[in-house]
Design an enzyme around this catalytic site. Structure first.
Site, PDB file in Angstrom:
ATOM      1  N   ALA A 120       2.967   7.418   2.347  1.00  0.00           N
ATOM      2  CA  ALA A 120       2.089   8.516   2.558  1.00  0.00           C
ATOM      3  C   ALA A 120       0.824   7.826   3.135  1.00  0.00           C
ATOM      4  O   ALA A 120       0.750   6.688   2.754  1.00  0.00           O
ATOM      5  CB  ALA A 120       1.811   9.229   1.455  1.00  0.00           C
ATOM      6  N   GLU A 170      11.076   7.149  -0.462  1.00  0.00           N
ATOM      7  CA  GLU A 170      11.332   8.359  -0.935  1.00  0.00           C
ATOM      8  C   GLU A 170      11.915   9.357   0.117  1.00  0.00           C
ATOM      9  O   GLU A 170      13.066   9.953   0.012  1.00  0.00           O
ATOM     10  CB  GLU A 170      10.086   9.059  -1.263  1.00  0.00           C
ATOM     11  CG  GLU A 170       9.390   8.469  -2.533  1.00  0.00           C
ATOM     12  CD  GLU A 170       8.274   9.480  -3.150  1.00  0.00           C
ATOM     13  OE1 GLU A 170       7.262   9.187  -2.219  1.00  0.00           O
ATOM     14  OE2 GLU A 170       8.272   9.815  -4.247  1.00  0.00           O
ATOM     15  N   GLU A 183       2.874   3.392  -5.973  1.00  0.00           N
ATOM     16  CA  GLU A 183       2.176   4.596  -6.452  1.00  0.00           C
ATOM     17  C   GLU A 183       1.111   3.993  -7.401  1.00  0.00           C
ATOM     18  O   GLU A 183       0.104   4.215  -7.301  1.00  0.00           O
ATOM     19  CB  GLU A 183       2.787   5.876  -6.475  1.00  0.00           C
ATOM     20  CG  GLU A 183       3.179   6.660  -5.146  1.00  0.00           C
ATOM     21  CD  GLU A 183       4.788   5.866  -4.726  1.00  0.00           C
ATOM     22  OE1 GLU A 183       5.305   4.926  -5.179  1.00  0.00           O
ATOM     23  OE2 GLU A 183       5.297   6.965  -3.934  1.00  0.00           O
TER      24      GLU A 183
HETATM   25  N1  DAK Z   1      -1.473   4.689   4.994  1.00  0.00           N
HETATM   26  C1  DAK Z   1      -2.200   4.369   5.940  1.00  0.00           C
HETATM   27  N2  DAK Z   1      -2.479   3.402   6.708  1.00  0.00           N
HETATM   28  C2  DAK Z   1      -1.424   2.351   6.277  1.00  0.00           C
HETATM   29  C3  DAK Z   1      -0.640   2.412   5.361  1.00  0.00           C
HETATM   30  C4  DAK Z   1      -0.535   3.667   4.567  1.00  0.00           C
HETATM   31  N3  DAK Z   1       0.254   3.748   3.917  1.00  0.00           N
HETATM   32  N4  DAK Z   1       0.153   1.172   5.381  1.00  0.00           N
HETATM   33  C5  DAK Z   1      -0.327   0.367   6.177  1.00  0.00           C
HETATM   34  N5  DAK Z   1      -1.270   0.935   6.993  1.00  0.00           N
HETATM   35  C6  DAK Z   1      -2.203   0.553   8.100  1.00  0.00           C
HETATM   36  C7  DAK Z   1      -3.143  -0.437   7.472  1.00  0.00           C
HETATM   37  O1  DAK Z   1      -4.342   0.334   6.953  1.00  0.00           O
HETATM   38  C8  DAK Z   1      -3.485  -1.193   8.897  1.00  0.00           C
HETATM   39  O2  DAK Z   1      -4.308  -0.456   9.492  1.00  0.00           O
HETATM   40  P1  DAK Z   1      -5.666  -0.917  10.148  1.00  0.00           P
HETATM   41  O3  DAK Z   1      -6.450  -1.501   9.051  1.00  0.00           O
HETATM   42  O4  DAK Z   1      -5.168  -2.069  11.114  1.00  0.00           O
HETATM   43  O5  DAK Z   1      -6.480   0.079  10.650  1.00  0.00           O
HETATM   44  C9  DAK Z   1      -2.020  -1.238   9.535  1.00  0.00           C
HETATM   45  O6  DAK Z   1      -1.297  -0.025   8.866  1.00  0.00           O
HETATM   46  C10 DAK Z   1      -1.217  -2.464   9.157  1.00  0.00           C
HETATM   47  O7  DAK Z   1      -1.328  -2.775   7.684  1.00  0.00           O
HETATM   48  P2  DAK Z   1      -1.754  -4.205   7.266  1.00  0.00           P
HETATM   49  O8  DAK Z   1      -2.832  -4.712   8.067  1.00  0.00           O
HETATM   50  O9  DAK Z   1      -2.066  -3.978   5.686  1.00  0.00           O
HETATM   51  O10 DAK Z   1      -0.382  -4.967   7.351  1.00  0.00           O
HETATM   52  P3  DAK Z   1       0.100  -6.243   6.473  1.00  0.00           P
HETATM   53  O11 DAK Z   1       1.285  -6.766   7.166  1.00  0.00           O
HETATM   54  O12 DAK Z   1      -1.189  -7.104   5.989  1.00  0.00           O
HETATM   55  O13 DAK Z   1       0.615  -5.552   5.037  1.00  0.00           O
HETATM   56  C11 DAK Z   1       1.703  -3.543   3.680  1.00  0.00           C
HETATM   57  C12 DAK Z   1       1.690  -4.583   5.227  1.00  0.00           C
HETATM   58  C13 DAK Z   1       2.831  -2.636   4.193  1.00  0.00           C
HETATM   59  C14 DAK Z   1       2.181  -4.662   2.659  1.00  0.00           C
HETATM   60  C15 DAK Z   1       0.364  -3.233   3.714  1.00  0.00           C
HETATM   61  O14 DAK Z   1      -0.004  -2.467   4.938  1.00  0.00           O
HETATM   62  C16 DAK Z   1       0.586  -2.013   2.496  1.00  0.00           C
HETATM   63  O15 DAK Z   1       0.409  -2.339   1.379  1.00  0.00           O
HETATM   64  N6  DAK Z   1       0.485  -0.889   2.985  1.00  0.00           N
HETATM   65  C17 DAK Z   1       0.329   0.231   2.094  1.00  0.00           C
HETATM   66  C18 DAK Z   1       1.552   0.329   1.098  1.00  0.00           C
HETATM   67  C19 DAK Z   1       1.430   1.515   0.133  1.00  0.00           C
HETATM   68  O16 DAK Z   1       0.906   1.239  -1.002  1.00  0.00           O
HETATM   69  N7  DAK Z   1       1.713   2.601   0.749  1.00  0.00           N
HETATM   70  C20 DAK Z   1       1.353   3.907  -0.089  1.00  0.00           C
HETATM   71  C21 DAK Z   1       2.289   4.212  -1.269  1.00  0.00           C
HETATM   72  S1  DAK Z   1       1.728   5.443  -2.116  1.00  0.00           S
HETATM   73  C22 DAK Z   1       1.492  13.040  -2.088  1.00  0.00           C
HETATM   74  C23 DAK Z   1       2.665  12.715  -2.323  1.00  0.00           C
HETATM   75  C24 DAK Z   1       3.606  11.509  -2.147  1.00  0.00           C
HETATM   76  C25 DAK Z   1       2.361  10.482  -2.010  1.00  0.00           C
HETATM   77  C26 DAK Z   1       0.999  10.650  -1.851  1.00  0.00           C
HETATM   78  C27 DAK Z   1       0.569  12.010  -2.063  1.00  0.00           C
HETATM   79  N8  DAK Z   1       0.954  14.175  -2.116  1.00  0.00           N
HETATM   80  C28 DAK Z   1       2.049  15.228  -1.891  1.00  0.00           C
HETATM   81  C29 DAK Z   1      -0.152  14.645  -2.243  1.00  0.00           C
HETATM   82  C30 DAK Z   1       3.022   9.147  -1.583  1.00  0.00           C
HETATM   83  C31 DAK Z   1       2.163   7.911  -1.690  1.00  0.00           C
HETATM   84  C32 DAK Z   1       2.762   6.745  -1.350  1.00  0.00           C
HETATM   85  O17 DAK Z   1       3.492   6.644  -0.503  1.00  0.00           O
END
Ligand code: DAK
Length: 258
Positions: free
Chosen positions: A65, A114, A134
């Site tokens: 997300a 998911e 998460e």
């Molecule tokens: N959201 C927003 N931007 C993201 C992103 C994300 N999930 N994942 C990556 N990006 C963006 C980064 O911010 C970066 O943008 P800039 O800084 O260049 O503007 C760009 O994509 C490239 O990412 P990285 O520079 O970080 O790339 P790397 O190769 O260094 O790393 C990575 C890749 C996939 C390991 C890293 O980007 C990462 O850890 N990303 C986040 C993974 C993560 O934690 N995902 C979220 C999981 S929690 C909800 C229901 C469900 C959820 C939430 C709310 N409600 C209904 C309210 C679910 C939550 C989740 O999915």
């Protein structure tokens, strides 16, 4: 027409691409709404028999997300958005009347995994990485991840993946039953399309019934065997059953589509 997704339809297969590569295809509200709209249109399109969902470019399927969007949600916003999101996309995918294959072409994290888990079948590229990170952000999976991961890999492995917030490789995902198969990235879309073209030869009505019956076994309070009997019985009233059985008896291929 769409800003964050793209759709291509050819040979009865729709490829729905999540298209925000600069954000690693992270799912924001608009993307979820667009995917919902596109899928509802595809559901009615008689020309489409199978949907493939994938991510734009070669780094990510969907990296979760959009963290920037949900970073300052309140408890009530979190609750209502989890419910809305589940209905708009994840439940829609799981109960879609046509098979949906997730072609997991890179990071599939959080909401991205998911989404892949809502699909009926998952094929991963060998560079794919999957996980539910998460709890590292102080939330739990909110788009069905706690339920669907345990259904796919068992409770112990699901707990391990959720509690550690770790990522697993495509091969490990294959070993634990999270994905159906793993192929090289260049072959991913073709492999998904080959599977789709095998599916397309079969009766769309029977496949729709099979989706309902299989899903019924995972719904609490629903007896999957009873749903199977109901759906099985319905098949006997379809033109496709007549075509399928006649074709067999006449020693020809069944034609379920124009
Ligand atoms: N959201 C927003 N931007 C993201 C992103 C994300 N999930 N994942 C990556 N990006 C963006 C980064 O911010 C970066 O943008 P800039 O800084 O260049 O503007 C760009 O994509 C490239 O990412 P990285 O520079 O970080 O790339 P790397 O190769 O260094 O790393 C990575 C890749 C996939 C390991 C890293 O980007 C990462 O850890 N990303 C986040 C993974 C993560 O934690 N995902 C979220 C999981 S929690 C909800 C229901 C469900 C959820 C939430 C709310 N409600 C209904 C309210 C679910 C939550 C989740 O999915």
């Amino acid at each position: 027409m769409f800003e964050n997704i793209s759709i291509e339809i050819a040979d009865h297969i729709a490829v729905l691409k999540i298209n925000r590569p600069k954000q690693l295809n992270a799912l924001n509200k608009q993307t979820i709404q667009e995917a919902n709209r596109a899928l509802n249109e595809i559901a009615l399109d008689q020309n489409v028999g199978v949907v493939i969902i994938t991510g734009a470019e070669d780094k990510a399927f969907v990296a979760g997300a959009d963290i920037k969007e949900f970073a300052d949600f309140s408890i009530s916003e979190g609750g209502s958005l989890a419910q809305q999101g589940q209905e708009l996309l994840f439940d829609l995918v799981e109960h879609f009347p046509k098979p949906i294959i997730a072609a997991v072409n890179g990071f599939a994290l959080g909401g991205g995994l998911e989404l892949a888990m809502s699909a009926h079948i998952r094929i991963a590229s060998s560079n794919a990485k999957m996980g539910l990170p998460e709890v590292s952000l102080g939330v739990i999976p909110g788009y069905g991840g706690t339920q669907r991961l345990a259904q796919l890999v068992g409770k112990g492995k699901a707990n391990e993946l959720i509690f550690t917030a770790g990522m697993i490789s495509a091969d490990e995902a294959y070993r634990c039953g999270l994905v159906n198969s793993v192929v090289e990235q260049e072959e991913l879309l073709d492999t998904a399309k080959k599977m789709a073209s095998k599916i397309i030869r079969n009766s769309p009505m029977a496949i729709r019934s099979a989706i309902k019956a299989v899903n019924a076994g995972y719904k609490s309070g629903v007896n999957g065997y009873e749903v199977e009997i109901e759906e099985f019985a319905k098949c006997f009233g379809t033109t496709e059953f007549k075509e399928g059985t006649s074709a067999f008896l006449e020693k020809r291929k069944a034609h379920f589509r124009d």
